[in-house]
Structure formats: C-alpha cells, structure tokens
Design a protein around this motif. Structure first.
Motif, PDB file in Angstrom:
ATOM      1  N   ASN A 175       0.816  -1.220   0.000  1.00 17.66           N
ATOM      2  CA  ASN A 175       0.000   0.000   0.000  1.00 17.66           C
ATOM      3  C   ASN A 175       0.852   1.273   0.000  1.00 17.66           C
ATOM      4  OD1 ASN A 175       0.928   0.130   2.602  1.00 17.66           O
ATOM      5  ND2 ASN A 175      -1.099   0.027   3.576  1.00 17.66           N
ATOM      6  N   GLY A 176       2.153   1.139  -0.183  1.00 20.00           N
ATOM      7  CA  GLY A 176       3.027   2.306  -0.300  1.00 20.00           C
ATOM      8  C   GLY A 176       3.603   2.817   1.006  1.00 20.00           C
ATOM      9  N   HIS A 177       3.299   2.143   2.111  1.00 18.47           N
ATOM     10  CA  HIS A 177       3.851   2.557   3.410  1.00 18.47           C
ATOM     11  C   HIS A 177       5.322   2.143   3.481  1.00 18.47           C
ATOM     12  CE1 HIS A 177       4.150   3.287   7.706  1.00 18.47           C
ATOM     13  NE2 HIS A 177       4.588   2.045   7.865  1.00 18.47           N
ATOM     14  N   ALA A 178       6.172   3.090   3.846  1.00 16.14           N
ATOM     15  CA  ALA A 178       7.603   2.808   3.960  1.00 16.14           C
ATOM     16  C   ALA A 178       8.027   2.812   5.422  1.00 16.14           C
ATOM     17  CB  ALA A 178       8.403   3.850   3.185  1.00 16.14           C
ATOM     18  N   TYR A 179       8.875   1.861   5.794  1.00 14.12           N
ATOM     19  CA  TYR A 179       9.399   1.809   7.156  1.00 14.12           C
ATOM     20  C   TYR A 179      10.770   1.146   7.141  1.00 14.12           C
ATOM     21  CZ  TYR A 179       8.262  -3.171   7.275  1.00 14.12           C
ATOM     22  OH  TYR A 179       8.220  -4.520   7.014  1.00 14.12           O
ATOM     23  N   THR A 180      11.516   1.407   8.208  1.00 12.33           N
ATOM     24  CA  THR A 180      12.828   0.787   8.368  1.00 12.33           C
ATOM     25  C   THR A 180      12.706  -0.286   9.438  1.00 12.33           C
ATOM     26  OG1 THR A 180      13.913   2.862   7.821  1.00 12.33           O
ATOM     27  CG2 THR A 180      15.249   1.202   8.927  1.00 12.33           C
ATOM     28  N   PRO A 181      12.956  -1.550   9.094  1.00  7.15           N
ATOM     29  CA  PRO A 181      12.852  -2.612  10.093  1.00  7.15           C
ATOM     30  C   PRO A 181      13.921  -2.444  11.176  1.00  7.15           C
ATOM     31  CG  PRO A 181      13.518  -3.503   7.940  1.00  7.15           C
ATOM     32  CD  PRO A 181      13.331  -2.039   7.779  1.00  7.15           C
ATOM     33  N   ASP A 182      13.557  -2.780  12.403  1.00  5.67           N
ATOM     34  CA  ASP A 182      14.510  -2.665  13.507  1.00  5.67           C
ATOM     35  C   ASP A 182      15.215  -4.001  13.703  1.00  5.67           C
ATOM     36  OD1 ASP A 182      16.026  -2.049  15.693  1.00  5.67           O
ATOM     37  OD2 ASP A 182      14.347  -1.814  17.074  1.00  5.67           O
ATOM     38  N   ASN A 183      16.422  -4.076  13.190  1.00  2.00           N
ATOM     39  CA  ASN A 183      17.259  -5.267  13.340  1.00  2.00           C
ATOM     40  C   ASN A 183      18.229  -5.102  14.505  1.00  2.00           C
ATOM     41  OD1 ASN A 183      18.803  -3.242  12.230  1.00  2.00           O
ATOM     42  ND2 ASN A 183      19.891  -4.558  10.813  1.00  2.00           N
ATOM     43  N   GLY A 184      17.888  -4.175  15.411  1.00  7.94           N
ATOM     44  CA  GLY A 184      18.777  -3.830  16.508  1.00  7.94           C
ATOM     45  C   GLY A 184      19.447  -2.490  16.271  1.00  7.94           C
ATOM     46  N   ILE A 185      19.140  -1.863  15.133  1.00  6.41           N
ATOM     47  CA  ILE A 185      19.790  -0.609  14.758  1.00  6.41           C
ATOM     48  C   ILE A 185      19.438   0.535  15.705  1.00  6.41           C
ATOM     49  CG2 ILE A 185      18.007   0.137  13.110  1.00  6.41           C
ATOM     50  CD1 ILE A 185      21.825   0.559  12.680  1.00  6.41           C
ATOM     51  N   VAL A 186      18.241   0.550  16.245  1.00  8.39           N
ATOM     52  CA  VAL A 186      17.829   1.656  17.127  1.00  8.39           C
ATOM     53  C   VAL A 186      18.706   1.686  18.376  1.00  8.39           C
ATOM     54  CG1 VAL A 186      15.950   2.593  18.521  1.00  8.39           C
ATOM     55  CG2 VAL A 186      15.472   1.694  16.232  1.00  8.39           C
ATOM     56  N   ALA A 187      18.862   0.553  19.036  1.00  9.40           N
ATOM     57  CA  ALA A 187      19.697   0.484  20.242  1.00  9.40           C
ATOM     58  C   ALA A 187      21.164   0.737  19.907  1.00  9.40           C
ATOM     59  CB  ALA A 187      19.532  -0.873  20.926  1.00  9.40           C
ATOM     60  N   TYR A 188      21.619   0.211  18.769  1.00  8.11           N
ATOM     61  CA  TYR A 188      23.007   0.396  18.343  1.00  8.11           C
ATOM     62  C   TYR A 188      23.303   1.873  18.098  1.00  8.11           C
ATOM     63  CZ  TYR A 188      27.202  -0.046  15.412  1.00  8.11           C
ATOM     64  OH  TYR A 188      28.458   0.076  14.873  1.00  8.11           O
ATOM     65  N   ARG A 189      22.411   2.549  17.391  1.00  4.58           N
ATOM     66  CA  ARG A 189      22.613   3.972  17.115  1.00  4.58           C
ATOM     67  C   ARG A 189      22.616   4.792  18.401  1.00  4.58           C
ATOM     68  NH1 ARG A 189      19.851   5.528  11.424  1.00  4.58           N
ATOM     69  NH2 ARG A 189      20.213   7.584  12.287  1.00  4.58           N
ATOM     70  N   GLN A 190      21.757   4.429  19.338  1.00  2.00           N
ATOM     71  CA  GLN A 190      21.749   5.129  20.638  1.00  2.00           C
ATOM     72  C   GLN A 190      23.075   4.920  21.363  1.00  2.00           C
ATOM     73  OE1 GLN A 190      18.262   3.426  22.463  1.00  2.00           O
ATOM     74  NE2 GLN A 190      16.903   4.999  21.643  1.00  2.00           N
ATOM     75  N   ALA A 191      23.606   3.706  21.300  1.00  6.91           N
ATOM     76  CA  ALA A 191      24.894   3.415  21.944  1.00  6.91           C
ATOM     77  C   ALA A 191      26.021   4.215  21.296  1.00  6.91           C
ATOM     78  CB  ALA A 191      25.186   1.913  21.879  1.00  6.91           C
ATOM     79  N   VAL A 192      25.987   4.359  19.970  1.00  5.00           N
ATOM     80  CA  VAL A 192      26.998   5.147  19.257  1.00  5.00           C
ATOM     81  C   VAL A 192      26.924   6.607  19.690  1.00  5.00           C
ATOM     82  CG1 VAL A 192      27.738   5.999  16.996  1.00  5.00           C
ATOM     83  CG2 VAL A 192      27.144   3.588  17.277  1.00  5.00           C
ATOM     84  N   VAL A 193      25.727   7.154  19.759  1.00  8.17           N
ATOM     85  CA  VAL A 193      25.551   8.556  20.170  1.00  8.17           C
ATOM     86  C   VAL A 193      26.051   8.768  21.593  1.00  8.17           C
ATOM     87  CG1 VAL A 193      23.810  10.311  20.721  1.00  8.17           C
ATOM     88  CG2 VAL A 193      23.682   9.071  18.560  1.00  8.17           C
ATOM     89  N   LEU A 194      25.681   7.882  22.513  1.00 11.54           N
ATOM     90  CA  LEU A 194      26.117   8.020  23.911  1.00 11.54           C
ATOM     91  C   LEU A 194      27.642   7.948  24.022  1.00 11.54           C
ATOM     92  CD1 LEU A 194      23.435   5.895  25.795  1.00 11.54           C
ATOM     93  CD2 LEU A 194      23.711   8.386  25.828  1.00 11.54           C
TER      94      LEU A 194
END
Length: 132
Positions: free
Chosen positions: A22-41
């Motif tokens: 239906n045209g909805h776009a999303y980024t699957p969370d393969n652990g990237i959210v927690a990883y990116r937060q760890a990189v920022v911290l």
C-alpha cells in the motif's frame, strides 16, 4: 577536532527501507535503534560536539566475534568454514554510524570527505570510531 570512541557489542548494519504494497515505507529494527543510541552516547561521552569543519575523516573499525562454527573440536580454525572477512556490506554498517552522528559530531554527514571502514574478527565484538 579529533574524537575517538568505542561501542561494545556486535556492529549492526543500517537496514534498507521496506515499502509495503500500500506504499507505506518503514525501516525494520534489526537492533539498529539500540546500536545507534549506543553510538551517540559513546560519542558524547568522548566529547564529540557538532562541528562545521570540513572535510572530516571518518574511520570505522568493525570487529566481530568469530562464531564457534569456524573452529574445530581442537580449538584451531577450520580452514573450510572460517571466513576471512565477516559477512555484510561495509557501507551499510557505516551508514548507520554516519546518520546517527548528525547533530552530535558534525552538523551533517555531508561534511565527511573521507571514510575508511575495516571489518575483522576478534575476541570481542565492538565498533571503534575515529573522527579526524
């Protein structure tokens, strides 16, 4: 500005955007959210601040723990199953690091003029980032 920091744990690649029927776009969370937060911290703890300098050099060292399937019962590496380079696309691993440091280590990742990425096996998984 020179900043160096380490993020413990397995490096996570930035996944591709998925578009549904239906045209909805999303980024699957393969652990990237927690990883990116760890990189920022880790970047903030190392003293990273948004700079307007350009060009910047980004050096990313991705270390993966070697899986047990790469070893023989004797503990030696099995030449048939032991990969020399960890699987995965270097650019996907680097993209997650670049994007999450926008507004943290630089204003925008367009300021990066040189990128060096290395993948290897080690005893403990980690990501080491240097910004020069």
């Amino acid at each position: 500005m020179a900043v160096s920091f380490e993020v413990p744990g397995k490096p996570v690649p930035q996944p591709r955007v998925v578009v549904t029927r239906n045209g909805h776009a999303y980024t699957p969370d393969n652990g990237i959210v927690a990883y990116r937060q760890a990189v920022v911290l880790a970047a903030k703890a190392a003293g990273a601040t948004p700079t307007e300098e350009a060009p910047l050099t980004l050096i990313v060292d991705l270390v993966f723990e070697r899986p047990k399937s790469h070893f023989l019962a004797s503990g030696k590496l099995n030449p048939r199953t032991a990969l020399k380079v960890p699987p995965g696309d270097c650019t996907n691993y680097c993209k997650g690091v670049e994007d999450c440091l926008n507004g943290v280590a630089w204003k925008d990742d367009v300021q990066i003029g040189k990128v060096v990425v290395e993948k290897s096996y080690g005893t403990k998984a980690r990501t080491t980032v240097r910004i020069l």
